[in-house]
Design a protein around this motif. Structure first.
Motif, PDB file in Angstrom:
ATOM      1  N   GLU A  35       0.834  -1.197   0.000  1.00 29.69           N
ATOM      2  CA  GLU A  35       0.000   0.000   0.000  1.00 29.69           C
ATOM      3  C   GLU A  35       0.872   1.251   0.000  1.00 29.69           C
ATOM      4  O   GLU A  35       0.710   2.144  -0.828  1.00 29.69           O
ATOM      5  CB  GLU A  35      -0.926  -0.025   1.221  1.00 29.69           C
ATOM      6  CG  GLU A  35      -1.970   1.057   1.227  1.00 29.69           C
ATOM      7  CD  GLU A  35      -2.975   0.905   2.359  1.00 29.69           C
ATOM      8  OE1 GLU A  35      -3.898   1.740   2.428  1.00 29.69           O
ATOM      9  OE2 GLU A  35      -2.834  -0.029   3.189  1.00 29.69           O
ATOM     10  N   ASN A  36       1.806   1.328   0.953  1.00 32.07           N
ATOM     11  CA  ASN A  36       2.763   2.431   1.020  1.00 32.07           C
ATOM     12  C   ASN A  36       4.131   1.874   1.429  1.00 32.07           C
ATOM     13  O   ASN A  36       4.226   0.978   2.275  1.00 32.07           O
ATOM     14  CB  ASN A  36       2.316   3.493   2.033  1.00 32.07           C
ATOM     15  CG  ASN A  36       1.094   4.254   1.553  1.00 32.07           C
ATOM     16  OD1 ASN A  36       1.174   5.053   0.624  1.00 32.07           O
ATOM     17  ND2 ASN A  36      -0.051   3.998   2.181  1.00 32.07           N
ATOM     18  N   LYS A  38       6.829   3.157   3.065  1.00 31.01           N
ATOM     19  CA  LYS A  38       7.446   3.410   4.367  1.00 31.01           C
ATOM     20  C   LYS A  38       6.991   2.410   5.432  1.00 31.01           C
ATOM     21  O   LYS A  38       7.831   1.784   6.105  1.00 31.01           O
ATOM     22  CB  LYS A  38       7.179   4.851   4.811  1.00 31.01           C
ATOM     23  CG  LYS A  38       7.866   5.227   6.109  1.00 31.01           C
ATOM     24  CD  LYS A  38       7.640   6.695   6.458  1.00 31.01           C
ATOM     25  CE  LYS A  38       8.324   7.054   7.769  1.00 31.01           C
ATOM     26  NZ  LYS A  38       8.131   8.488   8.112  1.00 31.01           N
ATOM     27  N   GLU A  60       4.688   0.251  -4.780  1.00 32.13           N
ATOM     28  CA  GLU A  60       3.379   0.701  -4.311  1.00 32.13           C
ATOM     29  C   GLU A  60       2.323   0.382  -5.367  1.00 32.13           C
ATOM     30  O   GLU A  60       2.455   0.764  -6.534  1.00 32.13           O
ATOM     31  CB  GLU A  60       3.416   2.193  -3.998  1.00 32.13           C
ATOM     32  CG  GLU A  60       4.337   2.518  -2.823  1.00 32.13           C
ATOM     33  CD  GLU A  60       4.293   3.986  -2.414  1.00 32.13           C
ATOM     34  OE1 GLU A  60       3.604   4.764  -3.098  1.00 32.13           O
ATOM     35  OE2 GLU A  60       4.945   4.334  -1.413  1.00 32.13           O
ATOM     36  N   SER A  62      -0.632   1.465  -6.018  1.00 34.12           N
ATOM     37  CA  SER A  62      -1.324   2.579  -6.685  1.00 34.12           C
ATOM     38  C   SER A  62      -0.509   3.163  -7.839  1.00 34.12           C
ATOM     39  O   SER A  62      -1.071   3.846  -8.713  1.00 34.12           O
ATOM     40  CB  SER A  62      -1.647   3.676  -5.675  1.00 34.12           C
ATOM     41  OG  SER A  62      -0.457   4.206  -5.112  1.00 34.12           O
ATOM     42  N   LYS A  63       0.793   2.905  -7.858  1.00 34.43           N
ATOM     43  CA  LYS A  63       1.659   3.468  -8.884  1.00 34.43           C
ATOM     44  C   LYS A  63       1.906   2.509 -10.049  1.00 34.43           C
ATOM     45  O   LYS A  63       2.651   2.831 -10.975  1.00 34.43           O
ATOM     46  CB  LYS A  63       2.994   3.894  -8.268  1.00 34.43           C
ATOM     47  CG  LYS A  63       2.849   5.006  -7.229  1.00 34.43           C
ATOM     48  CD  LYS A  63       4.185   5.384  -6.606  1.00 34.43           C
ATOM     49  CE  LYS A  63       4.011   6.492  -5.577  1.00 34.43           C
ATOM     50  NZ  LYS A  63       5.306   6.844  -4.916  1.00 34.43           N
ATOM     51  N   ASP A  87      -0.767  -1.624   4.742  1.00 36.80           N
ATOM     52  CA  ASP A  87      -0.120  -0.781   5.750  1.00 36.80           C
ATOM     53  C   ASP A  87      -0.283  -1.364   7.146  1.00 36.80           C
ATOM     54  O   ASP A  87       0.594  -1.222   7.999  1.00 36.80           O
ATOM     55  CB  ASP A  87      -0.725   0.629   5.737  1.00 36.80           C
ATOM     56  CG  ASP A  87      -0.158   1.484   4.620  1.00 36.80           C
ATOM     57  OD1 ASP A  87       0.763   1.031   3.925  1.00 36.80           O
ATOM     58  OD2 ASP A  87      -0.650   2.622   4.440  1.00 36.80           O
TER      59      ASP A  87
END
Length: 230
Positions: A35-36, A38, A60, A62-63, A87
Motif C-alpha cells: 500500500e505504502n 514506508k 506501491e 497505486s503506482k 499498511d
C-alpha cells in the motif's frame, strides 16, 4: 504463488504479525506489492529477511498500471514468489491489495492468504456484539449531513436484522465521528470503540450510547474501529 502477508496493526508498539511456520514463505519473496513503502519497510524489519531490505523490490500498488501488474503476476506464475502487504493488518481487506488478488485469479495465479491480525475481526471478537451477522462498511460518508443520515440508516438495519455494523475512520476524523455517533444513535444502542489493537495502548469497550455520552471515548489520532448494534 502470490502470498498475502499480514502486517502489524499497532504503529506505536508493532508486534510480529506472522505465524513462525509461515515466516520462511515470506523470506523467499524479493518482490513486495504494498500500500505504502514506508510502513512496508518498517514491517519487513520484523520478518528477519535474509537480504537487506534496500535490496528488495518494494512497489506501491497505486503506482502500477495494468500492464505492470500483469507482468508481475506472470512473473509469479513462472515461479517467483511475490508478496502483497497492507499498511496494517490483512491485505485485501479495505486495502488496494484486493486489486492484485483479483488480477491473480483472473490470470490463473494461485494465492496464499497467511494467518495474521485483522483489526475488523479482533474488534468484533472483543465487542460482545453479534458475530454471526455483521456488516463492514469501510469508511462512513465524509459529508456531515450524509453521514448523519447514513448512521440512522445503519442503526435501523442493525435493529431489523440484528446485525452488527462496523466502520473504520481516518484517525484525524475520529472525534468528529464519535460526536456524530453519540448524537445520532439511540440511547439504548450498544456502541463499541477500539483502538491500538494488539498494541501496548490497546483499548476496546462496549457501552450503551447513553453511557458513552457521560464520558465519550478519546482515541486521539490512533487508528480506531467503531461497532454498533441496536
Amino acid at each position: 504463488m502470490l502470498h498475502l502477508v499480514p502486517s502489524p496493526l499497532s504503529q506505536k508498539t508493532p508486534k510480529a504479525p506472522l505465524l513462525q511456520a509461515d515466516l520462511h514463505l515470506v523470506q523467499q519473496c524479493k518482490v513486495w506489492l504494498v500500500e505504502n513503502a514506508k510502513p512496508a519497510r518498517a514491517a519487513l524489519g520484523d520478518f528477519n529477511m535474509p537480504v537487506a531490505i534496500r535490496d528488495l523490490q518494494i512497489l506501491e500498488i497505486s503506482k502500477l498500471d495494468l500492464n505492470q501488474r500483469s507482468a508481475l503476476i506472470e512473473q509469479c506464475k513462472a515461479g517467483e514468489p511475490i508478496a502483497v502487504m497492507s499498511d496494517a493488518g490483512c491485505p485485501g481487506v479495505a486495502d488496494p491489495g484486493a486489486e492484485i488478488v483479483a488480477l491473480a485469479h483472473k490470470m490463473g495465479c494461485p494465492v496464499n492468504p497467511l494467518v495474521g491480525p485483522s483489526s475488523i475481526l479482533l474488534a468484533l471478537m472483543g465487542s460482545g456484539l453479534n458475530g454471526q451477522s455483521f456488516r463492514f462498511h469501510g469508511y462512513p460518508p465524509l459529508e456531515p449531513a450524509q453521514r448523519d443520515i447514513w448512521i440512522k440508516q445503519t442503526e435501523r438495519e442493525s435493529k431489523s436484522q440484528n446485525c452488527t455494523q462496523l466502520v473504520i475512520e481516518t484517525p484525524f476524523r475520529n472525534d468528529k465521528l464519535i460526536e456524530a455517533l453519540l448524537k445520532q444513535l439511540s440511547d439504548s444502542t450498544l456502541l463499541c470503540v477500539g483502538w491500538d489493537l494488539t498494541g501496548d495502548d490497546q483499548f476496546i469497550q462496549t457501552k450503551t450510547v447513553a453511557n458513552w455520552r457521560k464520558q465519550p471515548p478519546a482515541p486521539g489520532k490512533l487508528p480506531c474501529l467503531f461497532l454498533w448494534l441496536a
